[in-house]
Design a protein around this motif. Structure first.
Motif, PDB file in Angstrom:
ATOM      1  N   LYS A   2     194.882  21.246 -19.157  1.00 16.74           N
ATOM      2  CA  LYS A   2     193.743  21.042 -20.152  1.00 16.74           C
ATOM      3  C   LYS A   2     192.799  22.206 -20.274  1.00 16.74           C
ATOM      4  O   LYS A   2     192.200  22.219 -21.464  1.00 16.74           O
ATOM      5  N   LEU A   3     192.851  22.971 -19.201  1.00 11.86           N
ATOM      6  CA  LEU A   3     191.811  23.907 -19.624  1.00 11.86           C
ATOM      7  C   LEU A   3     192.112  24.886 -20.768  1.00 11.86           C
ATOM      8  O   LEU A   3     191.441  25.469 -21.511  1.00 11.86           O
ATOM      9  N   PHE A   4     193.676  25.369 -20.726  1.00 12.30           N
ATOM     10  CA  PHE A   4     194.018  26.247 -21.654  1.00 12.30           C
ATOM     11  C   PHE A   4     194.048  25.327 -23.044  1.00 12.30           C
ATOM     12  O   PHE A   4     194.121  26.148 -24.014  1.00 12.30           O
ATOM     13  N   GLY A   5     194.217  24.033 -22.783  1.00 14.86           N
ATOM     14  CA  GLY A   5     194.133  23.499 -24.146  1.00 14.86           C
ATOM     15  C   GLY A   5     192.872  23.637 -24.753  1.00 14.86           C
ATOM     16  O   GLY A   5     192.628  23.671 -26.088  1.00 14.86           O
ATOM     17  N   TYR A   6     191.578  23.381 -23.972  1.00 11.32           N
ATOM     18  CA  TYR A   6     190.272  23.448 -24.410  1.00 11.32           C
ATOM     19  C   TYR A   6     190.180  25.039 -25.113  1.00 11.32           C
ATOM     20  O   TYR A   6     189.412  25.134 -26.176  1.00 11.32           O
ATOM     21  N   TYR A   7     190.611  25.991 -24.621  1.00 12.33           N
ATOM     22  CA  TYR A   7     190.679  27.316 -24.600  1.00 12.33           C
ATOM     23  C   TYR A   7     191.233  27.567 -26.057  1.00 12.33           C
ATOM     24  O   TYR A   7     190.428  28.224 -26.947  1.00 12.33           O
ATOM     25  N   ARG A   8     192.270  27.198 -26.212  1.00 17.44           N
ATOM     26  CA  ARG A   8     193.015  27.324 -27.508  1.00 17.44           C
ATOM     27  C   ARG A   8     192.151  26.747 -28.640  1.00 17.44           C
ATOM     28  O   ARG A   8     191.878  27.049 -29.726  1.00 17.44           O
ATOM     29  N   ILE A   9     191.690  25.428 -28.408  1.00 17.52           N
ATOM     30  CA  ILE A   9     190.799  24.894 -29.412  1.00 17.52           C
ATOM     31  C   ILE A   9     189.653  25.491 -29.941  1.00 17.52           C
ATOM     32  O   ILE A   9     189.452  25.954 -31.096  1.00 17.52           O
ATOM     33  N   ILE A  10     188.964  26.199 -28.765  1.00 15.21           N
ATOM     34  CA  ILE A  10     187.594  26.960 -28.920  1.00 15.21           C
ATOM     35  C   ILE A  10     188.185  28.209 -29.725  1.00 15.21           C
ATOM     36  O   ILE A  10     187.238  28.787 -30.800  1.00 15.21           O
ATOM     37  N   ALA A  11     188.983  28.817 -29.100  1.00 13.56           N
ATOM     38  CA  ALA A  11     189.508  30.261 -29.831  1.00 13.56           C
ATOM     39  C   ALA A  11     189.664  30.128 -31.254  1.00 13.56           C
ATOM     40  O   ALA A  11     189.511  30.906 -32.094  1.00 13.56           O
ATOM     41  N   GLY A  12     190.727  28.987 -31.823  1.00 18.27           N
ATOM     42  CA  GLY A  12     191.041  28.500 -33.039  1.00 18.27           C
ATOM     43  C   GLY A  12     189.935  28.411 -34.037  1.00 18.27           C
ATOM     44  O   GLY A  12     189.935  28.857 -35.097  1.00 18.27           O
ATOM     45  N   ILE A  13     189.041  27.631 -33.525  1.00 17.62           N
ATOM     46  CA  ILE A  13     187.653  27.263 -34.302  1.00 17.62           C
ATOM     47  C   ILE A  13     186.745  28.453 -34.547  1.00 17.62           C
ATOM     48  O   ILE A  13     186.591  28.803 -35.785  1.00 17.62           O
ATOM     49  N   ILE A  14     186.838  29.396 -33.597  1.00 15.71           N
ATOM     50  CA  ILE A  14     185.958  30.491 -33.743  1.00 15.71           C
ATOM     51  C   ILE A  14     186.766  31.762 -34.629  1.00 15.71           C
ATOM     52  O   ILE A  14     186.031  32.219 -35.515  1.00 15.71           O
ATOM     53  N   LEU A  15     187.924  31.804 -34.463  1.00 14.45           N
ATOM     54  CA  LEU A  15     188.761  32.717 -35.523  1.00 14.45           C
ATOM     55  C   LEU A  15     188.641  32.180 -36.805  1.00 14.45           C
ATOM     56  O   LEU A  15     188.531  33.036 -37.835  1.00 14.45           O
ATOM     57  N   LEU A  16     188.839  30.944 -37.000  1.00 13.64           N
ATOM     58  CA  LEU A  16     188.822  30.288 -38.277  1.00 13.64           C
ATOM     59  C   LEU A  16     187.208  30.678 -38.901  1.00 13.64           C
ATOM     60  O   LEU A  16     187.148  31.160 -40.207  1.00 13.64           O
ATOM     61  N   ILE A  17     186.169  30.314 -38.231  1.00 15.56           N
ATOM     62  CA  ILE A  17     184.931  30.584 -38.620  1.00 15.56           C
ATOM     63  C   ILE A  17     184.784  32.197 -38.869  1.00 15.56           C
ATOM     64  O   ILE A  17     184.083  32.368 -39.939  1.00 15.56           O
ATOM     65  N   THR A  18     185.149  32.953 -38.270  1.00 14.45           N
ATOM     66  CA  THR A  18     185.117  34.309 -38.039  1.00 14.45           C
ATOM     67  C   THR A  18     185.736  34.807 -39.630  1.00 14.45           C
ATOM     68  O   THR A  18     185.128  35.707 -40.481  1.00 14.45           O
TER      69      THR A  18
END
Length: 266
Positions: A240-256
């Motif tokens: 689960k922790l890796f899942g949350y990390y991936r989601i947050i990282a993906g959102i940050i990357l798209l925003i950037t």
């Protein structure tokens, strides 16, 4: 590329190669920030330094690596799909290696899957990666899952671990089988990439050879530490922790990319 960039990319590789977060995806993001993502040597570098990380598996699991010929054949069967798909779609894969947006979307989708995977495969049956209970058909199916990682951001280890769990392997066993499978897979990918680089008329300079040496050494040392930490964490906490990390990282990357600076043209 300079020495500092080579070291940073190698550290990222060593940390992420065996985590279900996509080492290639993270190196694409980092090289995009450095402004070297489109460089042909960078693409070669991000593949070749994975050998350093993979060699840490041979060192850490040395005794188990040389116990069973039957296990070698199962690894070979699991490796075959990557060979076929890699040869058929190498050009398309290379094109995707320049796309942080592809990485971001893959991170998001993979993160959602990791949030659910522990619930989907909650009752494992196989507890040893060299057990005769693992059939050739199961090994082949895990190899098919691994092919999903040809899409940057999917994660080779994540895809093959989920594939293993779908075949009733425990989390730890699936992770260890994924580690073993990485050895022939990354040797094959490195050989193919080096051949293509040579065929395209490129010749490595003295500095580039040094970057590859430094990168492999750094990736090897960092990966030694990362594997042990990951196995212990995975057996206790799951994905689960890796899942949350991936989601947050993906959102940050798209925003950037879309609202701050388009990463593909840095």
């Amino acid at each position: 590329m300079n020495t500092l960039q080579a070291i940073i990319l190698a550290i990222i590789e060593g940390i992420t190669e065996f985590l279900p977060v996509s080492s290639t995806g993270h190196m694409i993001i980092a090289s995009s920030f450095f402004g070297i993502a489109h460089d042909d040597f960078t693409k070669l570098f991000t593949i070749v330094i994975q050998l350093g990380a993979i060699f840490s598996v041979v060192v850490l699991y040395f005794k188990r690596f040389f116990q069973s010929f039957d296990f070698y054949f199962k690894l070979l069967v699991a490796f075959i799909p990557a060979v076929v798909f890699g040869l058929l779609f190498s050009k398309k894969i290379d094109a995707l290696l320049e796309s942080p947006v592809t990485v971001a979307i893959s991170l998001l989708i993979g993160g959602i899957i990791l949030l659910k995977v522990d619930d989907w495969f909650a009752v494992p049956e196989v507890s040893s990666p060299i057990s005769k209970e693992i059939t050739y058909l199961q090994a082949f199916k895990i190899g098919l899952f691994q092919c999903l990682a040809m899409i940057p951001g999917v994660s080779r280890s994540g895809a093959s671990i989920v594939g293993g769990m779908s075949q009733k392997l425990s989390r730890t066993t699936a992770a260890e089988f994924s580690f073993f499978l990485a050895v022939p897979t990354m040797f094959g990918a490195t050989a193919k990439k080096c051949y293509d680089y040579y065929k395209d008329g490129y010749v490595l300079t003295h500095d580039q050879i040094n970057f590859l040496i430094i990168g492999n050494i750094v990736a090897f040392v960092v990966a030694l530490l990362a594997i042990k930490s990951f196995i212990g964490f995975l057996s206790r906490k799951g994905f689960k922790l890796f899942g949350y990390y991936r989601i947050i990282a993906g959102i940050i990357l798209l925003i950037t990319h879309f609202f701050i600076h388009p990463l593909t043209i840095i």
